[in-house]
Design a protein around this motif. Structure first.
Motif, PDB file in Angstrom:
ATOM      1  N   GLU A   1      -2.272   0.902   6.797  1.00 17.22           N
ATOM      2  CA  GLU A   1      -1.307  -0.435   6.810  1.00 17.22           C
ATOM      3  C   GLU A   1      -0.637  -0.473   5.618  1.00 17.22           C
ATOM      4  OE1 GLU A   1       1.002  -2.817   9.382  1.00 17.22           O
ATOM      5  OE2 GLU A   1      -0.350  -1.164   9.861  1.00 17.22           O
ATOM      6  N   LEU A   2      -1.461  -0.494   4.421  1.00 20.92           N
ATOM      7  CA  LEU A   2      -0.837  -0.738   3.110  1.00 20.92           C
ATOM      8  C   LEU A   2      -0.027   0.402   2.840  1.00 20.92           C
ATOM      9  CD1 LEU A   2      -4.242  -2.295   1.496  1.00 20.92           C
ATOM     10  CD2 LEU A   2      -1.859  -3.550   1.705  1.00 20.92           C
ATOM     11  N   LEU A   3      -0.265   1.680   3.206  1.00 20.95           N
ATOM     12  CA  LEU A   3       0.341   2.768   2.701  1.00 20.95           C
ATOM     13  C   LEU A   3       1.634   2.733   3.612  1.00 20.95           C
ATOM     14  CD1 LEU A   3       0.522   5.284   1.553  1.00 20.95           C
ATOM     15  CD2 LEU A   3      -0.434   6.613   3.602  1.00 20.95           C
ATOM     16  N   VAL A   4       1.641   2.687   4.963  1.00 16.86           N
ATOM     17  CA  VAL A   4       2.928   2.465   5.754  1.00 16.86           C
ATOM     18  C   VAL A   4       3.848   1.409   5.307  1.00 16.86           C
ATOM     19  CG1 VAL A   4       3.667   2.497   7.994  1.00 16.86           C
ATOM     20  CG2 VAL A   4       1.853   3.881   7.672  1.00 16.86           C
ATOM     21  N   ARG A   5       3.396   0.362   5.280  1.00 13.93           N
ATOM     22  CA  ARG A   5       4.191  -1.020   4.519  1.00 13.93           C
ATOM     23  C   ARG A   5       4.845  -0.505   3.346  1.00 13.93           C
ATOM     24  NH1 ARG A   5       3.699  -5.937   7.540  1.00 13.93           N
ATOM     25  NH2 ARG A   5       2.312  -5.772   9.287  1.00 13.93           N
ATOM     26  N   GLY A   6       4.393   0.163   2.703  1.00 14.98           N
ATOM     27  CA  GLY A   6       5.175   0.383   1.486  1.00 14.98           C
ATOM     28  C   GLY A   6       6.533   1.075   1.483  1.00 14.98           C
TER      29      GLY A   6
ATOM     30  N   GLN B   1       3.768  -5.317  -1.788  1.00 15.14           N
ATOM     31  CA  GLN B   1       4.357  -4.983  -2.910  1.00 15.14           C
ATOM     32  C   GLN B   1       4.209  -3.437  -2.972  1.00 15.14           C
ATOM     33  OE1 GLN B   1       4.137  -6.974  -6.705  1.00 15.14           O
ATOM     34  NE2 GLN B   1       4.155  -9.001  -5.745  1.00 15.14           N
ATOM     35  N   ASP B   2       4.022  -3.030  -4.129  1.00 15.35           N
ATOM     36  CA  ASP B   2       4.158  -1.444  -4.180  1.00 15.35           C
ATOM     37  C   ASP B   2       2.855  -0.883  -4.964  1.00 15.35           C
ATOM     38  OD1 ASP B   2       4.748  -2.422  -6.723  1.00 15.35           O
ATOM     39  OD2 ASP B   2       6.571  -0.901  -7.129  1.00 15.35           O
ATOM     40  N   HIS B   3       1.874  -1.475  -4.900  1.00 15.62           N
ATOM     41  CA  HIS B   3       0.730  -1.115  -5.508  1.00 15.62           C
ATOM     42  C   HIS B   3      -0.092   0.043  -5.010  1.00 15.62           C
ATOM     43  CE1 HIS B   3       1.509  -4.499  -8.107  1.00 15.62           C
ATOM     44  NE2 HIS B   3       1.150  -5.572  -7.171  1.00 15.62           N
TER      45      HIS B   3
ATOM     46  N   ASN C   1       2.543  14.211   1.455  1.00 10.90           N
ATOM     47  CA  ASN C   1       4.047  13.974   1.197  1.00 10.90           C
ATOM     48  C   ASN C   1       4.482  13.002   2.374  1.00 10.90           C
ATOM     49  OD1 ASN C   1       6.625  13.748   0.024  1.00 10.90           O
ATOM     50  ND2 ASN C   1       7.097  15.927  -0.091  1.00 10.90           N
ATOM     51  N   GLY C   2       5.675  12.397   2.409  1.00 14.89           N
ATOM     52  CA  GLY C   2       6.421  11.394   3.334  1.00 14.89           C
ATOM     53  C   GLY C   2       6.345  10.082   3.156  1.00 14.89           C
ATOM     54  N   TYR C   3       5.164   9.691   2.445  1.00 18.36           N
ATOM     55  CA  TYR C   3       5.205   8.161   2.060  1.00 18.36           C
ATOM     56  C   TYR C   3       5.484   8.021   0.576  1.00 18.36           C
ATOM     57  CZ  TYR C   3       3.848   7.599   6.838  1.00 18.36           C
ATOM     58  OH  TYR C   3       3.801   7.554   8.372  1.00 18.36           O
ATOM     59  N   ARG C   4       6.239   7.067   0.258  1.00 15.37           N
ATOM     60  CA  ARG C   4       6.609   6.526  -1.090  1.00 15.37           C
ATOM     61  C   ARG C   4       5.251   6.301  -2.026  1.00 15.37           C
ATOM     62  NH1 ARG C   4       7.825   1.957  -3.791  1.00 15.37           N
ATOM     63  NH2 ARG C   4       7.415   0.854  -2.235  1.00 15.37           N
ATOM     64  N   LYS C   5       4.406   5.654  -1.465  1.00 15.33           N
ATOM     65  CA  LYS C   5       2.998   5.413  -2.425  1.00 15.33           C
ATOM     66  C   LYS C   5       2.105   6.667  -2.395  1.00 15.33           C
ATOM     67  CE  LYS C   5       2.628   0.597  -1.524  1.00 15.33           C
ATOM     68  NZ  LYS C   5       1.762  -0.796  -0.852  1.00 15.33           N
ATOM     69  N   ARG C   6       2.390   7.526  -1.392  1.00 24.17           N
ATOM     70  CA  ARG C   6       1.479   8.846  -1.258  1.00 24.17           C
ATOM     71  C   ARG C   6      -0.019   8.303  -0.981  1.00 24.17           C
ATOM     72  NH1 ARG C   6       1.969  12.924  -4.702  1.00 24.17           N
ATOM     73  NH2 ARG C   6      -0.045  13.574  -4.006  1.00 24.17           N
ATOM     74  N   GLY C   7      -0.662   7.384  -1.723  1.00 21.64           N
ATOM     75  CA  GLY C   7      -1.888   6.956  -1.381  1.00 21.64           C
ATOM     76  C   GLY C   7      -2.394   5.699  -1.610  1.00 21.64           C
TER      77      GLY C   7
END
Length: 439
Positions: free
Chosen positions: A129-134, A143-145, A105-111
């Motif tokens: 970086e891709l997770l945190v920049r989400g 983007q949100d991929h 939990n804690g990040y919008r993308k999760r993974g």
């Protein structure tokens, strides 16, 4: 990086004891395929990486996502392991790297996962970086991929300042010899087929593969920090002599990695059951069964005392309050990735724990232990191919209590972890010394 110091909400108002477990692959590890000197080298490496990661995790405020990334980046930099510097080659003699990271939990993308990387020195850092920049608008350019591959994401990595290397950086003499010998073995199988009606199955293990450890697994880390955050990070070069473009379980969410959390409620088992009326039968059915009384009662209800409607029932008050308890799990797998994909291994383990209440240690063994679902899925191909081979590590948090878990169905798995009392342990075989390993 602009996102390295981004603050995230804490997970628990109560303190949680940090935990960590790492792995460096699994497979045909025996005293025949792994010399005493190699065994010692892996032990030194595992303990070194665990010790440095644990030191960082012990700092107040340390975050699971940062420590998991650090631990896996250390595995990537060590040529002993099949990730980063020690990655295996494809059949074409190229390197194609994969990585992934996930939080409960804690990040919008999760993974997030990456694949088909050829120039990023540390793929796990890019996944993080891709997770945190989400959390940023438009994903900071990504983007949100949740999955990324190839040239475009490598271009993003360069723009974001990640270290880029020539593919020759990943070359090691040992992996190249394994690549060439593996090709030779398969060519030999085809040559044999020319003089007979035998059609070779190139997935069958050759005698050379039976007597050598051929990397086919993943490097990974699962970390629980003091706030209750739990994170899994993975990285790999894939299978030795895989087809170019092949995608494994490491970047496939739910198969080779997974993290999630849920709330458990106190059981209602102490409360009386609400009475249920039997289902009403049609008149013809009741007549055929000789139930004349109920037919008459329907026409002349005054002949019997009516039953109170179910809405009149009021259960007695509970003897205790319901208190939700947070459970969080994270898992990282290693082995034959195609089997992990077919079994959706890591997500299936988590779901079994979530919906049956079984502890994670039991569900990991059910999937990855000896005679478990991974092995059973191979059927008659077990032992004569790499199919079904694997191991899994994980951490389970229930409230503020945590446990580190692992199991495998093959000769061994490179792994190291910190016990609840802070003791560091590292194992390759099931027992704590070289002579305990299978021959």
């Amino acid at each position: 990086m602009s996102t390295m110091n981004r603050e995230k909400p804490t997970y628990s108002s109560q303190s949680v004891k940090p935990r960590i477990i790492i792995h460096g692959g699994a497979g045909n590890l025996t005293r025949t395929t792994l010399s005493r000197e190699q065994y010692a080298a892996y032990q030194v490496s595992l303990r070194r990486i665990l010790a440095s990661s644990w030191a960082l995790l012990s700092v107040p405020g340390a975050k699971a996502i940062d420590i998991a990334t650090y631990a896996v980046s250390q595995l990537e930099d060590d040529p002993l392991y099949n990730s980063g510097k020690g990655a295996v080659f494809t059949r074409a003699g190229t390197i194609e790297l994969e990585s992934s990271i996930m939080v409960s939990n804690g990040y919008r993308k999760r993974g997030v996962s990456c694949m088909l990387l050829k120039h990023v020195k540390n793929p796990i850092k890019l996944a993080r970086e891709l997770l945190v920049r989400g959390e940023e608008p438009n994903g900071g350019g990504a983007q949100d991929h949740c999955q990324y591959s190839g040239g475009y994401v490598e271009k993003l990595a360069e723009e974001w300042g990640f270290e880029r290397v020539d593919p020759s950086y990943f070359y090691t003499e040992k992996r190249w010899r394994e690549h060439k010998r593996g090709l030779k073995e398969k060519d030999h199988q085809f040559e044999q087929s020319r003089t007979s009606d035998y059609v070779p199955d190139v997935s069958l293990l050759s005698e050379w593969e039976r007597t050598h450890y051929i990397p086919l697994g993943t490097c990974g880390a699962v970390v629980l920090d003091g706030s209750g955050a739990i994170c899994v990070a993975t990285s790999t070069g894939g299978l030795t002599n895989k087809l170019p473009g092949r995608i494994g379980d490491t970047p496939t969410m739910g198969t080779g990695f997974w993290a999630e959390e849920w709330q458990n409620l106190v059981s209602f088992s102490n409360l009386p059951k609400i009475p249920q009326r039997p289902a009403t039968r049609l008149p013809l059915e009741r007549f055929s069964r000789g139930d004349l009384f109920s037919l008459v009662n329907d026409c002349l209800p005054s002949l019997s005392r009516p039953s109170p409607p179910l809405t009149d029932y009021r259960p007695p008050p509970a003897t205790h309050k319901l208190r939700p308890t947070r459970t969080a799990v994270a898992l990282s797998g290693t082995g034959n990735g195609d089997t992990f994909i077919r079994m959706a291994a890591c997500r299936t383990i988590a779901a079994k724990s979530r919906f049956t209440g079984a502890p994670l240690s039991d569900t990991v063994s059910w999937m990855a232990g000896r005679g478990g679902e991974l092995q059973r899925s191979a059927g008659h191909r077990w032992g004569v191919t790499h199919e079904g081979v694997g191991g899994i590590i994980g951490i389970e948090l229930c409230g503020t209590q945590s446990s580190v878990v692992w199991d495998f169905n093959c000769g061994g798995m490179f792994r190291a972890w910190v016990e609840e009392d802070g003791t560091m342990k590292s194992l390759i075989f099931r027992e704590d010394d070289y002579d305990s390993g299978p021959k």
